[in-house]
Design a protein around this motif. Sequence first.
Motif, PDB file in Angstrom:
ATOM      1  N   UNK A  19     -13.076  -1.580  -4.640  1.00  0.00           N
ATOM      2  CA  UNK A  19     -12.111  -0.957  -5.545  1.00  0.00           C
ATOM      3  C   UNK A  19     -12.814   0.135  -6.346  1.00  0.00           C
ATOM      4  N   UNK A  20     -12.215   1.329  -6.341  1.00  0.00           N
ATOM      5  CA  UNK A  20     -12.778   2.446  -7.099  1.00  0.00           C
ATOM      6  C   UNK A  20     -11.670   3.428  -7.468  1.00  0.00           C
ATOM      7  N   UNK A  21     -11.547   3.704  -8.756  1.00  0.00           N
ATOM      8  CA  UNK A  21     -10.580   4.684  -9.264  1.00  0.00           C
ATOM      9  C   UNK A  21      -9.154   4.425  -8.774  1.00  0.00           C
ATOM     10  N   UNK A  22      -8.747   3.167  -8.789  1.00  0.00           N
ATOM     11  CA  UNK A  22      -7.389   2.820  -8.391  1.00  0.00           C
ATOM     12  C   UNK A  22      -7.136   2.812  -6.897  1.00  0.00           C
ATOM     13  N   UNK A  23      -8.198   2.977  -6.119  1.00  0.00           N
ATOM     14  CA  UNK A  23      -8.069   2.969  -4.653  1.00  0.00           C
ATOM     15  C   UNK A  23      -8.967   1.887  -4.079  1.00  0.00           C
ATOM     16  N   UNK A  24      -8.652   1.458  -2.882  1.00  0.00           N
ATOM     17  CA  UNK A  24      -9.462   0.480  -2.161  1.00  0.00           C
ATOM     18  C   UNK A  24     -10.132   1.210  -1.016  1.00  0.00           C
TER      19      UNK A  24
ATOM     20  N   UNK B  71       0.857  -1.186   0.000  1.00  0.00           N
ATOM     21  CA  UNK B  71       0.000   0.000   0.000  1.00  0.00           C
ATOM     22  C   UNK B  71       0.895   1.238   0.000  1.00  0.00           C
ATOM     23  N   UNK B  72       0.673   2.132  -0.967  1.00  0.00           N
ATOM     24  CA  UNK B  72       1.501   3.328  -1.105  1.00  0.00           C
ATOM     25  C   UNK B  72       1.012   4.481  -0.232  1.00  0.00           C
ATOM     26  N   UNK B  73      -0.318   4.580  -0.063  1.00  0.00           N
ATOM     27  CA  UNK B  73      -0.875   5.742   0.641  1.00  0.00           C
ATOM     28  C   UNK B  73      -2.162   5.341   1.348  1.00  0.00           C
ATOM     29  N   UNK B  74      -2.400   5.974   2.497  1.00  0.00           N
ATOM     30  CA  UNK B  74      -3.630   5.754   3.258  1.00  0.00           C
ATOM     31  C   UNK B  74      -4.224   7.108   3.603  1.00  0.00           C
ATOM     32  N   UNK B  75      -5.491   7.293   3.277  1.00  0.00           N
ATOM     33  CA  UNK B  75      -6.235   8.489   3.663  1.00  0.00           C
ATOM     34  C   UNK B  75      -7.359   8.022   4.578  1.00  0.00           C
TER      35      UNK B  75
END
Length: 103
Positions: A63-68, A33-37
């Motif tokens: 999964x939506x727009x390259x994010x989980x 995982x590269x980033x967490x918001x």
Amino acid sequence: EEELVDRSGEEREEARILLRIANVRTLARDADIAKIDAGPGAIAFTPRSEMTKRVVAAAGLTARNGRLLLEEAIASPADRLARVEKMLRRVLQERKQPARRSA
């Protein structure tokens, strides 16, 4: 963590949170995982590489727009941190499972 307590006595809450954040960074790296918001309305994980649909579904993510996404309202920052830790562990566990073959 034990060494910190040995050197400076009982750890303060701020130190405990910093150690948990460092743990999240390690878990995120291991889970690719590269980033967490993490906001009060949802938690979004940006993977470094595409994850299988099985891993995403088993972890309870969308999964939506390259994010989980974990679309779950969590008001408390401490509770969000705990939920991020739990989700990263689940993703790691699912990634270690061998792919199931259809009969």
